[in-house]
Design a protein around this motif. Structure first.
Motif, short mmCIF file in Angstrom:
data_model
loop_
_atom_site.label_atom_id
_atom_site.label_comp_id
_atom_site.label_asym_id
_atom_site.label_seq_id
_atom_site.Cartn_x
_atom_site.Cartn_y
_atom_site.Cartn_z
N LYS A 1 -69.80 62.61 14.79
CA LYS A 1 -68.80 61.96 15.65
C LYS A 1 -68.65 60.48 15.31
O LYS A 1 -69.63 59.76 15.18
CB LYS A 1 -69.18 62.11 17.13
N HIS A 2 -67.41 60.06 15.12
CA HIS A 2 -67.00 58.67 14.92
C HIS A 2 -67.48 58.05 13.61
O HIS A 2 -67.48 56.82 13.48
CB HIS A 2 -67.43 57.79 16.10
N ILE A 3 -67.88 58.84 12.61
CA ILE A 3 -68.41 58.26 11.37
C ILE A 3 -67.38 57.40 10.64
O ILE A 3 -67.73 56.40 10.03
CB ILE A 3 -68.99 59.32 10.43
N GLY A 4 -66.12 57.76 10.71
CA GLY A 4 -65.10 56.99 10.01
C GLY A 4 -64.35 56.00 10.87
O GLY A 4 -63.37 55.43 10.43
N GLY A 5 -64.81 55.82 12.08
CA GLY A 5 -64.08 54.94 12.99
C GLY A 5 -62.76 55.57 13.39
O GLY A 5 -62.50 56.74 13.12
N GLU A 6 -61.92 54.79 14.00
CA GLU A 6 -60.63 55.29 14.47
C GLU A 6 -59.78 55.75 13.29
O GLU A 6 -59.55 54.99 12.35
CB GLU A 6 -59.90 54.18 15.24
N ARG B 1 -61.20 54.94 -6.24
CA ARG B 1 -61.01 55.23 -4.82
C ARG B 1 -59.56 55.57 -4.53
O ARG B 1 -58.64 54.94 -5.03
CB ARG B 1 -61.44 54.04 -3.97
N MET B 2 -59.38 56.58 -3.68
CA MET B 2 -58.04 56.99 -3.27
C MET B 2 -58.01 57.16 -1.75
O MET B 2 -58.36 58.21 -1.23
CB MET B 2 -57.66 58.32 -3.94
N GLY B 3 -57.64 56.11 -1.03
CA GLY B 3 -57.57 56.17 0.42
C GLY B 3 -58.92 56.46 1.06
O GLY B 3 -59.85 55.68 0.94
N HIS B 4 -59.02 57.61 1.70
CA HIS B 4 -60.25 58.02 2.38
C HIS B 4 -61.30 58.56 1.41
O HIS B 4 -62.43 58.82 1.82
CB HIS B 4 -59.96 59.13 3.40
N THR C 1 -75.29 61.68 -14.65
CA THR C 1 -74.09 62.37 -15.12
C THR C 1 -73.34 63.09 -13.99
O THR C 1 -72.35 63.76 -14.25
CB THR C 1 -74.45 63.39 -16.21
N THR C 2 -73.81 62.95 -12.77
CA THR C 2 -73.20 63.63 -11.63
C THR C 2 -72.20 62.71 -10.93
O THR C 2 -72.52 61.56 -10.64
CB THR C 2 -74.27 64.09 -10.62
N VAL C 3 -71.02 63.22 -10.67
CA VAL C 3 -69.98 62.49 -9.94
C VAL C 3 -69.67 63.27 -8.67
O VAL C 3 -69.48 64.49 -8.72
CB VAL C 3 -68.70 62.30 -10.78
N ILE C 4 -69.63 62.56 -7.55
CA ILE C 4 -69.28 63.18 -6.28
C ILE C 4 -68.11 62.43 -5.65
O ILE C 4 -67.87 61.26 -5.95
CB ILE C 4 -70.46 63.21 -5.28
N ALA C 5 -67.38 63.14 -4.82
CA ALA C 5 -66.32 62.54 -4.02
C ALA C 5 -66.73 62.69 -2.56
O ALA C 5 -67.17 63.76 -2.14
CB ALA C 5 -64.99 63.24 -4.27
N ILE C 6 -66.60 61.61 -1.80
CA ILE C 6 -66.89 61.66 -0.36
C ILE C 6 -65.61 61.27 0.37
O ILE C 6 -65.09 60.17 0.19
CB ILE C 6 -68.04 60.72 0.03
N GLU C 7 -65.10 62.20 1.16
CA GLU C 7 -63.90 61.94 1.95
C GLU C 7 -64.33 61.70 3.39
O GLU C 7 -64.92 62.56 4.03
CB GLU C 7 -62.94 63.12 1.88
N ILE C 8 -64.02 60.50 3.89
CA ILE C 8 -64.42 60.09 5.23
C ILE C 8 -63.23 60.24 6.18
O ILE C 8 -62.15 59.73 5.90
CB ILE C 8 -64.89 58.62 5.24
N ARG C 9 -63.43 60.93 7.27
CA ARG C 9 -62.44 61.06 8.34
C ARG C 9 -63.06 60.51 9.62
O ARG C 9 -64.19 60.06 9.63
CB ARG C 9 -62.00 62.52 8.50
N GLU C 10 -62.36 60.62 10.73
CA GLU C 10 -62.85 60.04 11.98
C GLU C 10 -64.15 60.69 12.44
O GLU C 10 -65.10 59.99 12.79
CB GLU C 10 -61.79 60.19 13.07
#
Length: 132
Positions: free
Chosen positions: A68-73, A98-101, A109-118
């Protein structure tokens, strides 16, 4: 008498202002992620689902978490303490990608993507050279 009336008038306003303050998230510690134990995730985040990407040649596997609320509003405020933990464990953010969220991080050699939402975040492990 004026002080008492003023205090009684101010009290509801102060309660209302406090009620309108943005809610915050709390991280109580870290554990290894569902998709890769080298990726720390908040231990109080709830795994919603593991994701297999058989239809996308650039994505390996992923996991969707709720905190809950990890990405803020509206997900506008990335959790800086979480990204600091990732940096402390060797993950380097590829800021130019970076692309938005969506934030891309690399370790060895590992690449990850983290998408942050509210209230959620999704971690996706990329196929080697997917964003190069």
């Amino acid at each position: 008498m004026k002080k008492i009336v003023l205090t009684l008038c101010m009290l509801p306003m102060l309660i209302w202002i406090q009620g309108c303050a943005p809610a915050t998230y709390e991280i109580t510690g870290y554990t290894g992620s569902y998709i890769n134990p080298d990726i720390p995730v908040p231990s109080n985040a709830t795994l919603i689902e593991g994701i297999a990407y058989s239809d996308d040649p650039n994505l390996k596997k992923g996991a969707n978490y709720e905190l809950k609320h990890i990405g803020g509003e509206q997900g506008l405020y990335p959790p800086m303490d979480y990204f600091q933990k990732l940096a402390d464990t060797g993950w380097v953010e590829l800021e130019e990608k970076r692309m938005g969220h969506v934030h891309f991080l690399k370790k060895d050699t590992t690449v990850i993507a983290i998408e942050i939402r509210e209230d959620t975040f999704e971690i996706t492990e990329m196929i080697k050279d997917a964003i190069e």
